[in-house]
Design an enzyme around this catalytic site. Structure first.
Site, mmCIF file in Angstrom:
data_model
loop_
_atom_site.group_PDB
_atom_site.id
_atom_site.type_symbol
_atom_site.label_atom_id
_atom_site.label_comp_id
_atom_site.label_asym_id
_atom_site.label_seq_id
_atom_site.Cartn_x
_atom_site.Cartn_y
_atom_site.Cartn_z
ATOM 1 N N ASP A 63 -6.387 -11.312 6.882
ATOM 2 C CA ASP A 63 -6.291 -10.159 7.786
ATOM 3 C C ASP A 63 -6.402 -8.855 6.993
ATOM 4 O OD1 ASP A 63 -6.033 -8.933 10.225
ATOM 5 O OD2 ASP A 63 -3.843 -9.141 10.328
ATOM 6 N N ASN A 102 -10.181 -13.696 19.048
ATOM 7 C CA ASN A 102 -11.057 -12.652 18.487
ATOM 8 C C ASN A 102 -12.294 -12.363 19.349
ATOM 9 O OD1 ASN A 102 -10.323 -13.553 15.050
ATOM 10 N ND2 ASN A 102 -9.479 -11.873 16.240
HETATM 11 C C1 IPE Z 1 -5.842 -13.371 12.825
HETATM 12 O O1 IPE Z 1 -6.100 -12.031 12.619
HETATM 13 C C2 IPE Z 1 -7.147 -14.117 12.976
HETATM 14 C C3 IPE Z 1 -7.949 -14.213 11.776
HETATM 15 C C4 IPE Z 1 -7.596 -13.815 10.583
HETATM 16 C C5 IPE Z 1 -9.237 -14.807 11.941
HETATM 17 P P1 IPE Z 1 -6.060 -10.999 13.825
HETATM 18 O O2 IPE Z 1 -6.296 -9.654 13.243
HETATM 19 O O3 IPE Z 1 -6.995 -11.423 14.906
HETATM 20 O O4 IPE Z 1 -4.581 -11.162 14.337
HETATM 21 P P2 IPE Z 1 -3.714 -10.282 15.333
HETATM 22 O O5 IPE Z 1 -4.580 -9.987 16.528
HETATM 23 O O6 IPE Z 1 -3.351 -9.020 14.598
HETATM 24 O O7 IPE Z 1 -2.525 -11.121 15.647
HETATM 25 C C1 IPE Z 2 -9.471 -10.021 9.718
HETATM 26 O O1 IPE Z 2 -9.453 -8.648 9.597
HETATM 27 C C2 IPE Z 2 -10.833 -10.543 10.089
HETATM 28 C C3 IPE Z 2 -10.886 -11.201 11.392
HETATM 29 C C4 IPE Z 2 -9.905 -11.329 12.209
HETATM 30 C C5 IPE Z 2 -12.159 -11.753 11.774
HETATM 31 P P1 IPE Z 2 -9.271 -7.707 10.853
HETATM 32 O O2 IPE Z 2 -10.611 -7.373 11.390
HETATM 33 O O3 IPE Z 2 -8.333 -8.288 11.839
HETATM 34 O O4 IPE Z 2 -8.640 -6.440 10.161
HETATM 35 P P2 IPE Z 2 -7.548 -5.467 10.765
HETATM 36 O O5 IPE Z 2 -6.378 -6.273 11.191
HETATM 37 O O6 IPE Z 2 -8.189 -4.751 11.924
HETATM 38 O O7 IPE Z 2 -7.225 -4.538 9.623
HETATM 39 MG MG MG Z 3 -6.327 -8.106 12.090
#
Ligand code: IPE
Ligand code: IPE
Ligand code: MG
Length: 253
Positions: free
Chosen positions: A24, A72
């Site tokens: 993340d 997602n």
């Molecule tokens: C969790 O990250 C999913 C992945 C790393 C693929 P998110 O960024 O989607 O999680 P939430 O929405 O903050 O819980």
């Molecule tokens: C994780 O990074 C990647 C995926 C969930 C695909 P994020 O895109 O969730 O990054 P933040 O949480 O917005 O920083």
């Molecule tokens: Mg995230």
């Protein structure tokens, strides 16, 4: 294209057999630099390379990376498109390298909804690496743990209906055998980058006794030092599994 991953010579007394990672913080990494979110995802793909290479070098049995959750899909269409293109590129780029490094590839998550070309390349990676005997790399793509448990439950119900198993034969092992992670040890370490203290529908069944390490480091910044720090934290944990600590012995440090 991905850059060649660096390697290290770090040694550990105790290593997890299976590490799961919630990758993340890509968006925040990009935001911090005034860049579009996709720049964070691109940089994050380099971290995947680095971490996979090091975990394989260390001799882990399995590494499971949360790459795209079933939740997602709620992101803007352009971001989803960029992510799918990156997974496709990654799978195309990495297939031969996985074979060379003995890495067995597996995709976790439902097929429905994933673009045809991502499924094609992912199937090709699974087929090409089927006989590899090194680390298993699971990419959780369109993955949701509740959906995985529902699917496993449905499979078992069908098996009962068709007279293949008795209801009494349904136990924890039977359910686990119908999950994407079948035949892998449960993760003993779950690492989440970017500081959120939540599981986000990842491996709910499998992490029942995993050690949790949450680091504030954003995924694109997660380097060998951060990985080793998480592994050292794991090394220092006492795992009781409900028991009490064993009495100290003369050979303990
Ligand atoms: C969790 O990250 C999913 C992945 C790393 C693929 P998110 O960024 O989607 O999680 P939430 O929405 O903050 O819980
Ligand atoms: C994780 O990074 C990647 C995926 C969930 C695909 P994020 O895109 O969730 O990054 P933040 O949480 O917005 O920083
Ligand atoms: Mg995230």
């Amino acid at each position: 294209m991905t850059t060649p991953a660096r390697i290290s010579d770090a040694r550990f007394k105790t290593l997890p057999r299976h590490v799961a990672m919630i990758m993340d913080g890509n968006g925040r990494w990009a935001n911090d630099r005034g860049l579009p979110r996709f720049a964070g995802h691109k940089q994050g793909a380099k971290t995947v390379d680095l971490v996979t290479t090091e975990c394989a070098r260390l001799g882990l049995e399995a590494l499971t990376l949360y790459s795209f959750s079933s939740e997602n899909w709620k992101r803007p269409a352009e971001e989803v498109e960029v992510l799918m293109a990156l997974y496709h590129e990654y799978l195309v780029d990495q297939r031969d390298r996985m074979v060379e490094n003995g890495i067995r590839f597996r995709r976790l998550g439902r097929r429905d909804g994933l673009p045809e070309e991502v499924l094609r390349e992912s199937d090709a990676c699974e087929a090409a690496t089927r006989d590899c005997r090194g680390m298993t790399l699971c990419l959780a793509l369109n993955y949701g743990s509740r959906a995985e448990i529902v699917d496993a439950t449905r499979d078992l119900a069908i098996a009962v209906r068709d007279g293949k198993i008795e209801p009494e034969a349904i136990d924890e092992a039977a359910l686990a055998a119908h999950l994407g992670t079948r035949d892998l040890p449960d993760p003993d370490l779950l690492i989440r980058t970017a500081g959120e203290m939540r599981i986000s529908n990842f491996l709910l069944w499998q992490i029942s006794y995993a050690e949790l390490v949450v680091t504030d480091v954003l995924w694109p910044d997660f380097d060998l030092e951060a990985l080793h720090a998480a592994l050292r934290t794991f090394e220092g944990r006492t795992r009781r599994f409900g028991r009490v600590d064993p009495p100290p012995t003369a050979t303990d440090d």
